[in-house]
Write a protein that holds these residues in place. Sequence first.
Motif, short mmCIF file in Angstrom:
data_model
loop_
_atom_site.label_atom_id
_atom_site.label_comp_id
_atom_site.label_asym_id
_atom_site.label_seq_id
_atom_site.Cartn_x
_atom_site.Cartn_y
_atom_site.Cartn_z
N GLU A 18 0.83 -1.21 0.00
CA GLU A 18 0.00 0.00 0.00
C GLU A 18 0.86 1.26 0.00
N TYR A 19 1.95 1.23 0.76
CA TYR A 19 2.82 2.40 0.85
C TYR A 19 3.43 2.72 -0.52
N VAL A 20 3.92 1.70 -1.21
CA VAL A 20 4.52 1.93 -2.52
C VAL A 20 3.45 2.36 -3.52
N THR A 21 2.25 1.80 -3.41
CA THR A 21 1.14 2.23 -4.28
C THR A 21 0.87 3.71 -4.10
N ARG A 22 0.84 4.16 -2.86
CA ARG A 22 0.56 5.56 -2.61
C ARG A 22 1.71 6.45 -3.09
N PHE A 23 2.94 5.97 -2.95
CA PHE A 23 4.08 6.74 -3.45
C PHE A 23 3.96 6.97 -4.96
N ARG A 46 1.17 6.97 -6.74
CA ARG A 46 0.06 7.88 -7.00
C ARG A 46 0.45 9.32 -6.67
N LEU A 47 1.25 9.49 -5.63
CA LEU A 47 1.75 10.82 -5.30
C LEU A 47 2.68 11.33 -6.39
N ALA A 48 3.52 10.45 -6.93
CA ALA A 48 4.42 10.84 -8.02
C ALA A 48 3.63 11.22 -9.27
N SER A 49 2.52 10.54 -9.49
CA SER A 49 1.68 10.88 -10.64
C SER A 49 1.11 12.29 -10.48
N VAL A 88 3.93 19.64 -11.87
CA VAL A 88 5.20 20.20 -12.30
C VAL A 88 5.39 20.12 -13.81
N HIS A 89 5.02 18.99 -14.40
CA HIS A 89 5.28 18.77 -15.82
C HIS A 89 4.03 18.86 -16.69
N GLY A 90 2.88 19.05 -16.08
CA GLY A 90 1.66 19.27 -16.85
C GLY A 90 0.89 18.03 -17.23
N SER A 91 1.49 16.85 -17.14
CA SER A 91 0.81 15.59 -17.47
C SER A 91 1.54 14.46 -16.78
N THR A 92 0.91 13.31 -16.75
CA THR A 92 1.52 12.15 -16.10
C THR A 92 1.41 10.92 -16.99
N LYS A 93 2.40 10.05 -16.88
CA LYS A 93 2.41 8.80 -17.63
C LYS A 93 2.24 7.60 -16.72
N ILE A 94 2.03 7.82 -15.44
CA ILE A 94 2.02 6.70 -14.49
C ILE A 94 0.77 6.67 -13.63
N GLY A 95 -0.27 7.37 -14.02
CA GLY A 95 -1.48 7.35 -13.21
C GLY A 95 -2.65 8.02 -13.90
N PHE A 96 -3.77 7.98 -13.23
CA PHE A 96 -4.97 8.63 -13.74
C PHE A 96 -4.84 10.14 -13.60
#
Length: 741
Positions: free
Chosen positions: A568-573, A575-578, A584-592
């Motif tokens: 769960e902790y890594v999952t949340r990390f 999602r936070l990175a997404s 910061v970058h305007g879009s994400t490639k690793i999440g909704f």
Amino acid sequence: MSMLPDGAEMQQDDWTIFFLNQTPFNTISPVLALETPETKAVPLPGEQDESPKDKPDLLCVLNLVRTKHDKTLDRGAKVLALAICTRHPFIQIFKPFLLMALDDYFSDPSQDCLARLFDAVNAMDLSGAPLLTRQEKIVMRSSERKDIFAEKLASRDALYSWNGSNPRLGAKSIMQHRSTNSGESYSSFEEGILSRHRQDDNRSRERELPPRPDTENATTALSSTNPDSPSDNSFSLGGSAVWVGDESGLDLAGPKDAGDSLSILSLGGNNTTGGSSRKRRSTDASSMSSLAHSKDIITRAQGAPVPPYFDHHSRPGLAKDTHFYHTTVAYKDHPLPIKMPLSTFPEEVGDYSLITLVKEFSSPQHVSGPQHPHLHTNGPQTHPIIILFNALVTGKRIIFLGHRRPAGEVSSFVLSACALGSGCGAILRGFIERAFPYANLNNRDEWESVPAYIAGVTNPIFESSRAWDLLLVIGAGTVTVAKDIHTTYPVTATPTFGVPLLTRSGTLKAESSMTSEDGDPPRGSSSQGGRPDYTKSDNNADKLFIEDIRSAIDDHFGEGLVRMRFTEYVTRFVRLASRYEEEVHGSTKIGFVSSSYSEQPGRRAQLGSGIAFIDEAAGVRELMANAQRIEAWRKTNSYEYFVVDFVKFQANSAIKGFDVLHQLIRLRHGKTLTDGEASLIMRTLADNVKSYEQVVELLAYLIPHGSGLISLGFGLFHQKESVREATIDLFNQLRAFPVSH
């Protein structure tokens, strides 16, 4: 890599683990002695092959070293080592073979002993092990039910009985689950198994299992002149070998796996109906439960042998723990019981213990060296385990030092660290490929040249070498950060975040955990003029997580729960990175894409997605605290792997079109959840969770220790009838499959 660890003469028995085909210096070609491009072995069912086609498969080597002291010898002792090489991460199942074979070799040092070991290992028939998807593995490891997915094992055994023998290697069968109406609900799955032995033969009925289309047949390239050696068709291990100098071999036949994208088809479709509750089937789990004794949950052909997972020494009909595939292999007429874990991911190698890892490195006072924002996300109070996790995901060079300790113990810590960084294999990958569970001065220049290596050593000379970024000393429990870490990894400017952040409705307390239950700022944060100080590193989420883990260990919760919490902790990390990428970058490639629930007159309501925070200030604080480690992670292979994996996840997901985890956390922790949002969430789940694959995917998010189905069950008491109706529809659809019982 050396098969004799440093100080082997001081240990009667010692285990070492190392890998092959990680780097050019430990790559063997062909992969194993009897392998050719035409006869390359394929994974077992359920094992994914993520490596590029031009990259050789990673091989796991389990090595047993034994010392027998004898004063008549020149050196006073005889030291021998024997190793088994395999593609499969569950290498611990080979330990009984090595123990008996090395005893055998000490008394009879001949190639006949080695041949017996080779034949015994490759005679292990794992073809009956069920195929489990990623979601099924998560459900299995989070469940304490001893009969979880028992119907898959029983169905597979029945299929073999109908065919008269085991299906030929290379063929697959679709494991199907029987769908039941509400009137046929069972009080427990165990009752159904027990009832099978009390039924008359004329009351049992057979289920049709359509065969899975034939996959590419593998060619057996093994030959033997020993008439007692196992036949080629019994070689189902799919890639194991015994290391004996120039003598090595490989079972090159096995069913080819199509990866986690394969879905398990349901025998029955949706058998519930919507509309008025007056016309709905009963939702009482015990309604007509007496029928359980007149129904057959698992059927077999007449005269079918008892499945191998039944314990003949226990109460008749009670299955062994279905978290494992049980089989027996004979070595020199000694039957060896084998328990193959069914929920292992490739990043989980051998026996490891996160509890042992947390206990060993448990105090921030034992951390020394300069602070670095990649590692110290909570300043000087950052817990050693969080520092280790940050070092893993940001690609730092890590050494575990265990002076005068068994090499097997050191190896276990390295494997535990790899599991920690990957979320117990369920979320991230790319750690095992740079891990050296036991390393020494041999080939030191080669493995130290591997970027972001994770190594275990017993020689204290490595402490002074300074070729590491993080040193963890086993026994002392100390964690040391390299003095030149700021030179090696220069700190970049922390990005600034636009305020306000993307607007949200409600609270995701479980995901944010950045403020107290009353919404107060976390303790230790300073403010001036009513404005929070974002420059202070105060990652309260990490502190709460570690406190939760330590409490669970102190209260004697098991390894399984601790592993799920780290998942769960890594999952949340992630999602936070997404969310960070969006800001910061305007879009994400690793999440909704992050969005909030919206409901406007004349327009269709839209569900929210992505991680959310309790308020804007909390969101800014957490993103600021994690900005450096997220940026560092985005430059690693682990991040690149996850980008690919997320694309595959979206393509192969059974539930499409919305962020399931976001909706579940809204139901569980949303303080401002409106009736309209609750109704839309429950109706969306009821409309999109009907098939077996969809049910399993939903259950993978609803792990029991996180309250399981309770958050959904509250919908039965909602003031709005549409929410109650949708909840009943959803539960009827869930209970149609044994995995939901």
